[in-house]
Design a protein around this motif. Structure first.
Motif, PDB file in Angstrom:
ATOM      1  N   UNK A 117       0.844  -1.203   0.000  1.00 24.75           N
ATOM      2  CA  UNK A 117       0.000   0.000   0.000  1.00 24.75           C
ATOM      3  C   UNK A 117       0.873   1.245   0.000  1.00 24.75           C
ATOM      4  N   UNK A 118       1.928   1.198   0.814  1.00 25.99           N
ATOM      5  CA  UNK A 118       2.869   2.320   0.922  1.00 25.99           C
ATOM      6  C   UNK A 118       4.289   1.747   0.908  1.00 25.99           C
ATOM      7  N   UNK A 119       4.996   1.820  -0.226  1.00 27.27           N
ATOM      8  CA  UNK A 119       6.328   1.210  -0.338  1.00 27.27           C
ATOM      9  C   UNK A 119       7.334   1.710   0.691  1.00 27.27           C
ATOM     10  N   UNK A 120       7.165   2.936   1.180  1.00 31.44           N
ATOM     11  CA  UNK A 120       8.119   3.498   2.147  1.00 31.44           C
ATOM     12  C   UNK A 120       7.715   3.235   3.590  1.00 31.44           C
ATOM     13  N   UNK A 121       6.728   2.389   3.798  1.00 30.36           N
ATOM     14  CA  UNK A 121       6.277   2.078   5.150  1.00 30.36           C
ATOM     15  C   UNK A 121       7.404   1.416   5.951  1.00 30.36           C
ATOM     16  N   UNK A 122       7.577   1.840   7.199  1.00 28.90           N
ATOM     17  CA  UNK A 122       8.626   1.269   8.049  1.00 28.90           C
ATOM     18  C   UNK A 122       8.082   1.055   9.463  1.00 28.90           C
ATOM     19  N   UNK A 123       8.719   0.140  10.172  1.00 33.88           N
ATOM     20  CA  UNK A 123       8.444  -0.076  11.595  1.00 33.88           C
ATOM     21  C   UNK A 123       9.747   0.142  12.337  1.00 33.88           C
ATOM     22  N   UNK A 124       9.697   0.926  13.409  1.00 34.42           N
ATOM     23  CA  UNK A 124      10.885   1.250  14.187  1.00 34.42           C
ATOM     24  C   UNK A 124      10.616   0.995  15.662  1.00 34.42           C
ATOM     25  N   UNK A 125      11.596   0.385  16.348  1.00 32.63           N
ATOM     26  CA  UNK A 125      11.524   0.240  17.799  1.00 32.63           C
ATOM     27  C   UNK A 125      12.297   1.400  18.411  1.00 32.63           C
ATOM     28  N   UNK A 126      11.602   2.228  19.181  1.00 30.21           N
ATOM     29  CA  UNK A 126      12.234   3.412  19.765  1.00 30.21           C
ATOM     30  C   UNK A 126      12.680   3.149  21.194  1.00 30.21           C
ATOM     31  N   UNK A 127      13.750   3.807  21.584  1.00 30.63           N
ATOM     32  CA  UNK A 127      14.271   3.683  22.945  1.00 30.63           C
ATOM     33  C   UNK A 127      13.655   4.782  23.816  1.00 30.63           C
ATOM     34  N   UNK A 128      12.356   4.647  24.063  1.00 30.49           N
ATOM     35  CA  UNK A 128      11.610   5.604  24.880  1.00 30.49           C
ATOM     36  C   UNK A 128      11.025   4.876  26.087  1.00 30.49           C
ATOM     37  N   UNK A 129      10.731   5.581  27.166  1.00 32.38           N
ATOM     38  CA  UNK A 129      10.359   4.902  28.415  1.00 32.38           C
ATOM     39  C   UNK A 129       8.927   4.397  28.499  1.00 32.38           C
ATOM     40  N   UNK A 130       8.014   4.939  27.682  1.00 31.66           N
ATOM     41  CA  UNK A 130       6.610   4.548  27.831  1.00 31.66           C
ATOM     42  C   UNK A 130       6.297   3.292  27.024  1.00 31.66           C
ATOM     43  N   UNK A 131       5.108   2.739  27.279  1.00 30.71           N
ATOM     44  CA  UNK A 131       4.626   1.552  26.574  1.00 30.71           C
ATOM     45  C   UNK A 131       3.651   2.036  25.517  1.00 30.71           C
ATOM     46  N   UNK A 132       4.037   1.949  24.239  1.00 31.53           N
ATOM     47  CA  UNK A 132       3.186   2.534  23.190  1.00 31.53           C
ATOM     48  C   UNK A 132       3.478   1.923  21.832  1.00 31.53           C
ATOM     49  N   UNK A 133       2.465   1.961  20.986  1.00 28.05           N
ATOM     50  CA  UNK A 133       2.604   1.666  19.567  1.00 28.05           C
ATOM     51  C   UNK A 133       1.737   2.686  18.834  1.00 28.05           C
ATOM     52  N   UNK A 134       2.248   3.285  17.776  1.00 27.75           N
ATOM     53  CA  UNK A 134       1.522   4.355  17.108  1.00 27.75           C
ATOM     54  C   UNK A 134       2.011   4.458  15.669  1.00 27.75           C
ATOM     55  N   UNK A 135       1.266   5.202  14.862  1.00 28.07           N
ATOM     56  CA  UNK A 135       1.619   5.338  13.447  1.00 28.07           C
ATOM     57  C   UNK A 135       1.225   6.716  12.956  1.00 28.07           C
ATOM     58  N   UNK A 136       1.648   7.032  11.738  1.00 29.88           N
ATOM     59  CA  UNK A 136       1.368   8.323  11.118  1.00 29.88           C
ATOM     60  C   UNK A 136       0.767   8.116   9.741  1.00 29.88           C
ATOM     61  N   UNK A 137       0.120   9.150   9.195  1.00 27.38           N
ATOM     62  CA  UNK A 137      -0.553   9.011   7.893  1.00 27.38           C
ATOM     63  C   UNK A 137       0.388   8.758   6.713  1.00 27.38           C
ATOM     64  N   UNK A 138       1.707   8.843   6.932  1.00 26.62           N
ATOM     65  CA  UNK A 138       2.656   8.569   5.845  1.00 26.62           C
ATOM     66  C   UNK A 138       3.170   7.132   5.867  1.00 26.62           C
ATOM     67  N   UNK A 139       2.620   6.297   6.744  1.00 24.88           N
ATOM     68  CA  UNK A 139       3.018   4.898   6.780  1.00 24.88           C
ATOM     69  C   UNK A 139       4.177   4.591   7.707  1.00 24.88           C
ATOM     70  N   UNK A 140       4.518   5.507   8.627  1.00 24.75           N
ATOM     71  CA  UNK A 140       5.570   5.262   9.605  1.00 24.75           C
ATOM     72  C   UNK A 140       4.934   4.667  10.863  1.00 24.75           C
ATOM     73  N   UNK A 141       5.471   3.528  11.290  1.00 24.70           N
ATOM     74  CA  UNK A 141       4.952   2.835  12.468  1.00 24.70           C
ATOM     75  C   UNK A 141       6.055   2.774  13.523  1.00 24.70           C
ATOM     76  N   UNK A 142       5.661   2.966  14.781  1.00 24.07           N
ATOM     77  CA  UNK A 142       6.625   2.956  15.878  1.00 24.07           C
ATOM     78  C   UNK A 142       6.109   2.094  17.026  1.00 24.07           C
TER      79      UNK A 142
END
Length: 337
Positions: A117-142
């Protein structure tokens, strides 16, 4: 005897309201499942990308969303969306990440089918302290590292939670919600204008009824009220990017996606049970209280899991796919000039 009768009545009073609540909840679950369960053609998709494409092509609301995105309509909303993405650019560039999980995230992203659907879609594991999963309208997932650890790096459960975010992205829920809020604000503004006119007329009528030949105290009071009604700007109802119904839809589709994958819909329920309450606890204070609680979301999915016969009552069950307008120009310069 009187004590026994009182005890029986107390038990009946205690049980009766709870039974009503249970029936009301069950009725609401059935409505949500009928509205958001996916079409049969979606579940017959040949691959993951086709699953998401069929979801787009059988979702009635998405057809309207895609049509709006592809047109010159709502350029103010598109500019706002682009501005938000520009504001997020620094976060994308400087957020600390966990580099040694690159292969893991690539495996999850590839298997998801969202890159179709979005060739530039990515998933990234961030080094942040909270427990979360979220995404943006450009296909970036964290996903944050604490959530990754909470799920013990279980690729199926991480994929399940990403599937729910995938629904929000695939159906462009953020933009659809913005359109809904704009429409709601406009309806409220029109209502206030008509209310102001009514107040002004009422003031004049009262002045004449009480003996004034011209504008009197009632007219002046009505004018003040009218100005206040027109100038009042209603705030958006939902503080988050998604409406409660969009959240429920993402849950139902993610359940079906995991079922389609062969892992079973309970994989998504288990992922929510393992980490959902921690995600909910770490949500920003601005989270809308109208949004469904994690307990409500899990209860809906448990009901869906326990009643497979409800699949036959889904409105989209026999809906045939239709092409949706292309909207690749959402980030076109014309939208933020």
């Amino acid at each position: 005897m009187n004590r026994l009768l009182c005890s029986i009545i107390a038990v009946i009073i205690a049980i009766f309201p709870s039974s009503i609540c249970a029936r009301n909840a069950e009725k609401e679950y059935k409505k949500l499942i009928a509205e958001f369960d996916v079409a049969d053609v979606v579940m017959q998709a040949g691959n993951a990308t086709e699953f998401w494409r069929m979801l787009q092509m059988t979702d009635e609301q998405f057809y309207k969303t895609a049509k709006s995105l592809a047109s010159n309509d709502n350029q103010d909303l598109k500019r706002d969306l682009v501005s938000m993405m520009c504001a997020c650019d620094e976060y994308f560039r400087v957020v600390p990440t966990i580099p040694n999980l690159y292969k893991f995230t690539e495996a999850v992203a590839d298997r998801s089918g969202l890159r179709g659907i979005c060739p530039t879609s990515i998933l990234t594991v961030t080094d942040e302290p909270d427990v979360a999963i979220f995404s943006y309208p450009n296909g970036y997932f964290f996903i944050t590292y604490p959530l990754y650890k909470m799920l013990n790096g279980n690729i199926k459960e991480v994929s399940a939670l990403m599937a729910a975010e995938g629904v929000h992205y695939t159906l462009q829920h953020a933009y659809a919600h913005a359109c809904y809020e704009k429409s709601r604000r406009n309806r409220g503004r029109v209502g206030r204008i008509f209310g102001a006119i009514g107040a002004a007329i009422a003031g004049v009528v009262l002045d004449y009824a009480t003996g004034y030949d011209g504008p009197g105290p009632f007219t002046e009071l009505a004018a003040v009220a009218a100005v206040a009604m027109v100038s009042y700007e209603s705030q958006p109802r939902y503080a988050l990017l998604y409406t409660p119904k969009q959240i429920y839809q993402a849950d139902i589709v993610a359940y079906r996606y995991m079922e389609w994958c062969g892992f079973g819909g309970r994989t998504y329920i288990d992922a929510l049970k393992h980490a959902g309450y921690s995600i909910e606890a770490d949500m920003p204070d601005a989270a809308n209280p109208d949004n469904p609680s994690m307990a409500d979301r899990i209860a809906l999915l448990e009901y869906l899991d326990a009643h497979p016969e409800l699949r036959e009552k889904a409105k989209a069950r026999n809906r045939q796919p239709r092409m949706v307008p292309e909207f690749t120009d959402i980030f076109s310069p014309r939208n933020y000039r």
